[in-house]
Design an enzyme around this catalytic site. Structure first.
Site, PDB file in Angstrom:
ATOM      1  N   GLY A  34      -0.448   5.181  -1.406  1.00 53.65           N
ATOM      2  CA  GLY A  34      -1.521   6.298  -0.099  1.00 53.65           C
ATOM      3  C   GLY A  34      -0.861   6.686   0.368  1.00 53.65           C
ATOM      4  N   GLN A  35      -1.517   7.625   0.877  1.00 51.43           N
ATOM      5  CA  GLN A  35      -1.124   8.560   1.952  1.00 51.43           C
ATOM      6  C   GLN A  35      -0.290   8.969   2.520  1.00 51.43           C
ATOM      7  OE1 GLN A  35      -3.600  10.285   4.708  1.00 51.43           O
ATOM      8  NE2 GLN A  35      -3.031  12.471   4.705  1.00 51.43           N
TER       9      GLN A  35
ATOM     10  N   ILE B 109      -4.802  12.648   9.849  1.00 47.38           N
ATOM     11  CA  ILE B 109      -3.139  12.633   8.995  1.00 47.38           C
ATOM     12  C   ILE B 109      -3.845  13.850   8.117  1.00 47.38           C
ATOM     13  CG2 ILE B 109      -1.515  12.483   8.302  1.00 47.38           C
ATOM     14  CD1 ILE B 109      -1.593   9.341   9.724  1.00 47.38           C
TER      15      ILE B 109
ATOM     16  N   ASP C 231      -1.049  -7.148  -4.829  1.00 50.24           N
ATOM     17  CA  ASP C 231      -2.387  -6.582  -4.236  1.00 50.24           C
ATOM     18  C   ASP C 231      -2.972  -7.861  -3.097  1.00 50.24           C
ATOM     19  OD1 ASP C 231      -5.937  -8.320  -4.900  1.00 50.24           O
ATOM     20  OD2 ASP C 231      -5.034  -7.606  -3.434  1.00 50.24           O
TER      21      ASP C 231
ATOM     22  N   ASP D 176       2.552  -1.768  -3.972  1.00 51.15           N
ATOM     23  CA  ASP D 176       0.327  -1.517  -4.878  1.00 51.15           C
ATOM     24  C   ASP D 176      -0.119  -1.913  -5.192  1.00 51.15           C
ATOM     25  OD1 ASP D 176      -0.157   1.945  -2.783  1.00 51.15           O
ATOM     26  OD2 ASP D 176      -1.659   0.058  -4.049  1.00 51.15           O
ATOM     27  N   ILE D 177      -1.445  -2.403  -5.603  1.00 51.51           N
ATOM     28  CA  ILE D 177      -2.523  -2.462  -6.288  1.00 51.51           C
ATOM     29  C   ILE D 177      -2.713  -2.295  -7.340  1.00 51.51           C
ATOM     30  CG2 ILE D 177      -4.344  -1.404  -6.079  1.00 51.51           C
ATOM     31  CD1 ILE D 177      -5.841  -4.536  -5.815  1.00 51.51           C
TER      32      ILE D 177
ATOM     33  N   GLY E 299       0.720  -1.436   0.374  1.00 51.50           N
ATOM     34  CA  GLY E 299       0.283   0.607   0.006  1.00 51.50           C
ATOM     35  C   GLY E 299       0.853   1.701   0.547  1.00 51.50           C
TER      36      GLY E 299
ATOM     37  N   LYS F 152     -10.455  -2.307  12.739  1.00 51.70           N
ATOM     38  CA  LYS F 152      -9.326  -2.084  13.239  1.00 51.70           C
ATOM     39  C   LYS F 152      -8.907  -2.579  14.603  1.00 51.70           C
ATOM     40  CE  LYS F 152      -6.796  -0.001  10.498  1.00 51.70           C
ATOM     41  NZ  LYS F 152      -5.532   0.025   9.687  1.00 51.70           N
TER      42      LYS F 152
ATOM     43  N   TYR G 246     -15.220  -0.022   9.465  1.00 44.05           N
ATOM     44  CA  TYR G 246     -13.394   0.242   9.677  1.00 44.05           C
ATOM     45  C   TYR G 246     -12.850   0.145  10.608  1.00 44.05           C
ATOM     46  CZ  TYR G 246      -9.076   3.650   9.547  1.00 44.05           C
ATOM     47  OH  TYR G 246      -7.755   3.822   9.335  1.00 44.05           O
TER      48      TYR G 246
END
Ligand code: VAH
Length: 316
Positions: free
Chosen positions: A12-13, A173, A53, A35-36, A9, A147, A143
C-alpha cells in the site's frame, strides 16, 4: 540481534515506503513484506515477500513462526471513501486483522506491534481547530469507527495483557512513489500528478476544505521514531495525535501554480466532501512532541518542490 519484522499490507501507499526504510535500517533479509497479492512487483522482487490475507489468522501466525518474527506492522486497511462503499468489508478487514495480530502478540510470539489509526476517529462534534489528544470522538464513517474501536482494543490489550502495541493517528499522507487508494485526502496526491501530466485538475473537495496533512517522509519518520521510543516514556496506548501541516485545496493549488504558472484547477465536490467536513482542520500533537520528541520537517512548499521534482522524473 536484528529485529525480524513482518509488514502486513506492505504493497500500500504507506506500507511500500515503510518497507524500504525498514530494509535500509535493519537489512533486507530481516524485513518480510506481505500483501494479499503480488501487484506491487517492485516490492515482490526487492526482498522477502509472502502473500498473506490480513483476515487469515493462521496465515499470519504461520508466517510469524516461520520467520521468527518479533515485530509486526499492520498496514492493511480499507480507507474512508472505500469503507463507505463497502462497510462490512471494511469492518471485517480493519477489525479482524487487528484482533489476529493482537492475539498473536498476546500469546507472546511477537514483542511489538504497530497499528495505524487516523484523524478519521474524530467526527463533526469534535473541536475542529487544534484538535486535542483527548476529546470527543464520534466518527461518522465506517473507517473512522474501525479506527476508534481499534484504538480502544489496542489500549485494552496493552493494559490487560502487556502487549507493546503502538499507534499514530495519521493525517492525510502525500507521497510520489505509490498512489493512495480509496481515501478522502487522495486529492492532495492526484493534484500533483495531474499538474504535470495535464496541467489541470478537477478537485473532489471544495477549495476551502482545510485538512491535516503530512508528507510521506515525515509519516515514516514518525512511525519508526515511535517504534524505537523507550516504552516507559509512552503515555498514550490508544493512538497518538500526529500533525505536520494543514492546508486547503486552494493552498496546494497556489503552491503548485507558483512553480507551474499555467496550472488550472476546478472544484466538483463529491460524497467525500461530507467525510472531509466531519474531520478536524488542524491537530494538536503536543503529547507526541513531549513523549517521544516528534518533529516534522516538511512544510507545504518543500513538499511541493519534492513532489514536482520526483514526478517530473516519472512523467517527463
Ligand atoms: C483517508 N488517507 O483519506 C486516509 C486518511 C486522514 C485520512 O485516514 O481515508
Amino acid at each position: 540481534m536484528s529485529s525480524k519484522i513482518l509488514i502486513i499490507g506492505a504493497g500500500g501507499q504507506i506500507g511500500s515506503e515503510l518497507t524500504t526504510k525498514l530494509r535500509e535500517a535493519h537489512g533486507t533479509e530481516n524485513i518480510i513484506a506481505s500483501d494479499i497479492n503480488t501487484r506491487n512487483l517492485d516490492l515482490v522482487n526487492s526482498g522477502p515477500f509472502e502473500i498473506i490475507d490480513a483476515k487469515n489468522f493462521n496465515a499470519i501466525k504461520d508466517c510469524c513462526k516461520h520467520y521468527n518474527i518479533d515485530t509486526v506492522y499492520l498496514m492493511a486497511a480499507l480507507l474512508s471513501a472505500t469503507g463507505e462503499k463497502y462497510p462490512m468489508e471494511a469492518w471485517d478487514l480493519n477489525m479482524n486483522s487487528l484482533f489476529h495480530v493482537l492475539n498473536i502478540a498476546k500469546g507472546g510470539t511477537i514483542q511489538k506491534v504497530y497499528w495505524p489509526s487516523s484523524i478519521a476517529v474524530f467526527g463533526p462534534t469534535t473541536p475542529r481547530d487544534h484538535t486535542p489528544q483527548h476529546t470527543t470522538c464520534e466518527p461518522t464513517t465506517v473507517y473512522g469507527i474501525t479506527k476508534q474501536v481499534g484504538e480502544r482494543w489496542c489500549e485494552y490489550y496493552h493494559k490487560k495483557y502487556g502487549v507493546d502495541v503502538r499507534s499514530l493517528r495519521y493525517p492525510g499522507i502525500i507521497s510520489h512513489k505509490t498512489m493512495p487508494g480509496g481515501g478522502t485526502t487522495d486529492y492532495a496526491v492526484e493534484i500533483y500528478h495531474e499538474a504535470i501530466k495535464n496541467g489541470k485538475y478537477e478537485c473532489f473537495l471544495s477549495e476551502n476544505t482545510s485538512l491535516p496533512m503530512m508528507f510521506m517522509d515525515d509519516a515514516i519518520k514518525a512511525t519508526i521514531d515511535l517504534m524505537q521510543a523507550p516504552a516507559e516514556g509512552l503515555t498514550i496506548r490508544s493512538s497518538y495525535n500526529l500533525s505536520a501541516i494543514s492546508f486547503t485545496p486552494k493552498d496546494i493549488y497556489e503552491s503548485i501554480k507558483s512553480r507551474i504558472p499555467e496550472f488550472k484547477i476546478t472544484y466538483q465536490p463529491d460524497f467525500r466532501q461530507t467525510i472531509a467536513d466531519s474531520w478536524p482542520s488542524s491537530i494538536d500533537d503536543s503529547v507526541a512532541r513531549q513523549d517521544w520528541k516528534w518533529q516534522h520537517s516538511f512544510d507545504l512548499d518543500t513538499m511541493t518542490d519534492t513532489m514536482l521534482s520526483e514526478l517530473k522524473k516519472k512523467y517527463l
